[in-house]
Design a protein around this motif. Structure first.
Motif, mmCIF file in Angstrom:
data_model
loop_
_atom_site.group_PDB
_atom_site.id
_atom_site.type_symbol
_atom_site.label_atom_id
_atom_site.label_comp_id
_atom_site.label_asym_id
_atom_site.label_seq_id
_atom_site.Cartn_x
_atom_site.Cartn_y
_atom_site.Cartn_z
ATOM 1 N N TYR A 20 0.971 -1.370 0.077
ATOM 2 C CA TYR A 20 0.129 -0.035 -0.068
ATOM 3 C C TYR A 20 1.004 1.312 -0.100
ATOM 4 C CZ TYR A 20 -3.655 3.141 1.715
ATOM 5 O OH TYR A 20 -4.419 4.197 1.919
ATOM 6 N N GLU A 21 1.214 1.716 -1.070
ATOM 7 C CA GLU A 21 2.162 2.751 -1.231
ATOM 8 C C GLU A 21 1.641 4.167 -1.255
ATOM 9 O OE1 GLU A 21 5.947 0.981 -4.193
ATOM 10 O OE2 GLU A 21 3.896 0.593 -4.836
ATOM 11 N N TRP A 22 1.125 4.608 -0.219
ATOM 12 C CA TRP A 22 0.491 5.680 -0.159
ATOM 13 C C TRP A 22 1.298 7.033 -0.514
ATOM 14 C CZ3 TRP A 22 -4.083 7.477 -0.116
ATOM 15 C CH2 TRP A 22 -4.591 8.605 0.448
ATOM 16 N N GLY A 23 2.584 7.332 -0.376
ATOM 17 C CA GLY A 23 3.262 8.318 -0.808
ATOM 18 C C GLY A 23 3.277 8.323 -2.276
ATOM 19 N N LYS A 24 3.333 7.327 -3.078
ATOM 20 C CA LYS A 24 3.163 7.395 -4.693
ATOM 21 C C LYS A 24 1.913 7.645 -5.133
ATOM 22 C CE LYS A 24 6.960 4.162 -5.517
ATOM 23 N NZ LYS A 24 7.196 2.837 -6.522
ATOM 24 N N LEU A 25 0.977 7.154 -4.207
ATOM 25 C CA LEU A 25 -0.501 7.509 -4.491
ATOM 26 C C LEU A 25 -0.662 9.079 -4.407
ATOM 27 C CD1 LEU A 25 -2.612 4.581 -2.916
ATOM 28 C CD2 LEU A 25 -1.918 4.912 -5.141
ATOM 29 N N LEU A 26 -0.192 9.560 -3.568
ATOM 30 C CA LEU A 26 -0.186 11.010 -3.340
ATOM 31 C C LEU A 26 0.340 11.920 -4.350
ATOM 32 C CD1 LEU A 26 -0.185 11.412 0.714
ATOM 33 C CD2 LEU A 26 -1.984 11.714 -0.632
ATOM 34 N N GLU A 27 1.491 11.389 -4.635
ATOM 35 C CA GLU A 27 2.351 11.942 -5.737
ATOM 36 C C GLU A 27 1.545 11.961 -7.131
ATOM 37 O OE1 GLU A 27 5.906 9.900 -5.942
ATOM 38 O OE2 GLU A 27 7.076 11.056 -4.270
ATOM 39 N N ASN A 28 0.943 10.872 -7.282
ATOM 40 C CA ASN A 28 0.086 10.899 -8.457
ATOM 41 C C ASN A 28 -1.190 11.655 -8.547
ATOM 42 O OD1 ASN A 28 -0.961 9.368 -10.911
ATOM 43 N ND2 ASN A 28 -2.615 8.595 -9.720
ATOM 44 N N LEU A 29 -1.828 11.987 -7.154
ATOM 45 C CA LEU A 29 -2.890 12.697 -6.845
ATOM 46 C C LEU A 29 -2.521 14.117 -7.289
ATOM 47 C CD1 LEU A 29 -5.646 12.679 -4.269
ATOM 48 C CD2 LEU A 29 -4.412 14.727 -4.462
#
Length: 456
Positions: free
Chosen positions: A252-261
């Motif tokens: 669950y790579e939350w940091g990458k998801l935020l960067e994509n957001l």
């Protein structure tokens, strides 16, 4: 140290209306007023260096009269008015009512508190012989309405720091917080989705009803969430469906998801963006405004970010398990109490400079950010029944969280489950039961500002 002191002559200090006066200084800061016009038997003294322009107008208790000097329209437009312990004392009430009517059309905020007769003494009670008029909610509300005074927020607050009983009337209005219809701005909610098949349709339909478009980004769900989104919304021009990352990840790579957001928001065509979870419902602070309309009004007032007050809705012992239509069926809630719940600046005017990752997604950070003073509402349904909660906690989250993200303090809410074998339902006696009318009336200050909510 407290941000203010109430003085009543001879060095006597009062502990009256703690939430009320904390709200006063909060609104003074966030609306950037130059003056606080304070009308009360007591004097308001701010301990904040940037709030020295307090004009105290003290009523004369021996004569029961109030004399309000004339303020120019220009000065009132740079001011907020705070009135406490006054309406119940004075005999020349028309002088004050006329001033309130004028101030409500010019001042950024007008804030009023006075004891409620019925709440304190019952239908036929009168408790203080020094009061010339003891008001009920209905009486004072009707008095204001007859004078053409528009009231945005009405409710109750506590009279002192030693009492949790809410028996003091509270009113709030002013040009900075009185909603009006404006030219609409295009708003989109960006939602990261992972295994939320049971709730995601309710969330997206709510956003569409609120005038907000949706960019749904599936993170390789394995419960059919992605297929359901495609089936229901592939032909809906207001819903965009994507997948991220390009291939399935074991974590669950939350940091990458935020960067994509961040990238999705910058690349989008929308005026405003909401960082939206897949298990929450968001509302405007005005009953006559959709979420999109309210955001457009905030934009028209020169603000570029919005904060939210969080309510966590909980499944409880002794109730039938719920598997859909959660807003109608889950009735027990508590205020969000974790530190991250008190910083929820997740709606912003679209900009190329936004940064979400540093805060773990709790706030949009960008230059010259100006947060609107009134918080919007977030109803959160993260754990909805035993089956869903156990799967989410122990399979979808704990087993997949990156160690480096846990070291940053992210996903803190799951730590308490590290040493347990299963999810436990809440005891309803520790929660509040949802009633929109009661919530708006008795938690009005908490709802619009977060003041009074106890942080865990």
């Amino acid at each position: 140290m407290r941000e203010y002191t109430l003085e009543m002559g001879n060095g006597f200090f009062l502990e009256e209306y703690p939430y009320f006066y904390q709200l006063s200084l909060y609104l003074a800061k966030s609306t950037e007023v130059e003056y606080i016009i304070h009308i009360s038997p007591h004097s308001l003294v701010s301990h904040e260096a940037n709030f020295k322009n307090i004009i105290n107008i003290n009523i004369n208790r021996s004569e029961l009269l109030i004399n309000i000097p004339h303020f120019s329209d220009e000065m009132l437009s740079k001011s907020m008015v705070v009135i406490a312990n006054t309406l119940e004392y004075i005999t020349n009430i028309e002088v004050l009512i006329n001033f309130i009517a004028r101030a409500s059309c010019l001042c950024k905020c007008v804030q009023i508190a006075t004891p409620d007769r019925i709440k304190r003494c019952g239908l036929n009670g009168y408790w203080d012989k020094d009061y010339t008029r003891q008001w009920s909610m209905e009486e004072l509300y009707n008095c204001f309405i007859k004078r053409g005074i528009h009231l945005d927020y009405i409710g109750y607050t506590s009279p002192s720091s030693n009492s949790l009983v809410k028996n003091t009337l509270f009113f709030l209005t002013g040009v900075a917080i009185s909603y009006k219809k404006v030219i609409p701005k295009k708003t989109a909610a960006i939602i990261n989705v992972y295994n939320e098949k049971d709730v995601i349709v309710e969330v997206i339909n709510h956003l569409l009803e609120q005038g907000v478009d949706v960019i749904a980004i599936d993170n390789w769900s394995n419960d059919g969430s992605f297929e359901l989104l495609i089936d229901l919304y592939i032909d809906n021009s207001r819903v965009t469906i994507k997948r991220f990352p390009e291939s399935k990840s074991t974590h669950y790579e939350w940091g990458k998801l935020l960067e994509n957001l961040q990238k999705e928001s910058i690349d989008s065509k929308y005026d405003w963006i909401i960082h939206h979870d897949s298990d929450e419902l968001r509302y405007s602070p005005w009953k006559n405004a959709t979420l999109a309309d309210a955001i457009s009004f905030v934009d028209s007032m020169g603000y570029n970010a919005i904060d939210f007050t969080v309510l966590d809705f909980r499944p409880v012992m002794g109730e039938v398990s719920v598997y859909n239509n959660y807003e109608k069926k889950i009735g027990y809630y508590e205020f969000g109490k974790r530190p991250g719940h008190f910083i929820q600046i997740k709606a912003w005017k679209n900009t190329n400079d936004v940064e979400m990752k540093q805060s773990g997604g709790h706030e949009a950070v960008f230059p010259n950010r100006k947060v609107y003073p009134i918080k919007f509402l977030l109803k959160h349904y993260p754990l909805r029944n035993e089956l869903q909660a156990n799967k989410k906690i122990f399979r979808d989250r704990l087993d997949r969280i990156l160690p480096e993200e846990r070291e940053k303090g992210w996903h803190f809410q799951y730590n308490k489950y590290l040493q347990t074998e299963g999810f436990t339902l809440w005891n309803k006696d520790t929660l509040n039961y949802w009633s929109e009318v009661d919530f708006e009336m008795y938690y009005i200050i908490e709802r619009i500002s977060g003041i009074g909510i106890i942080q865990s």
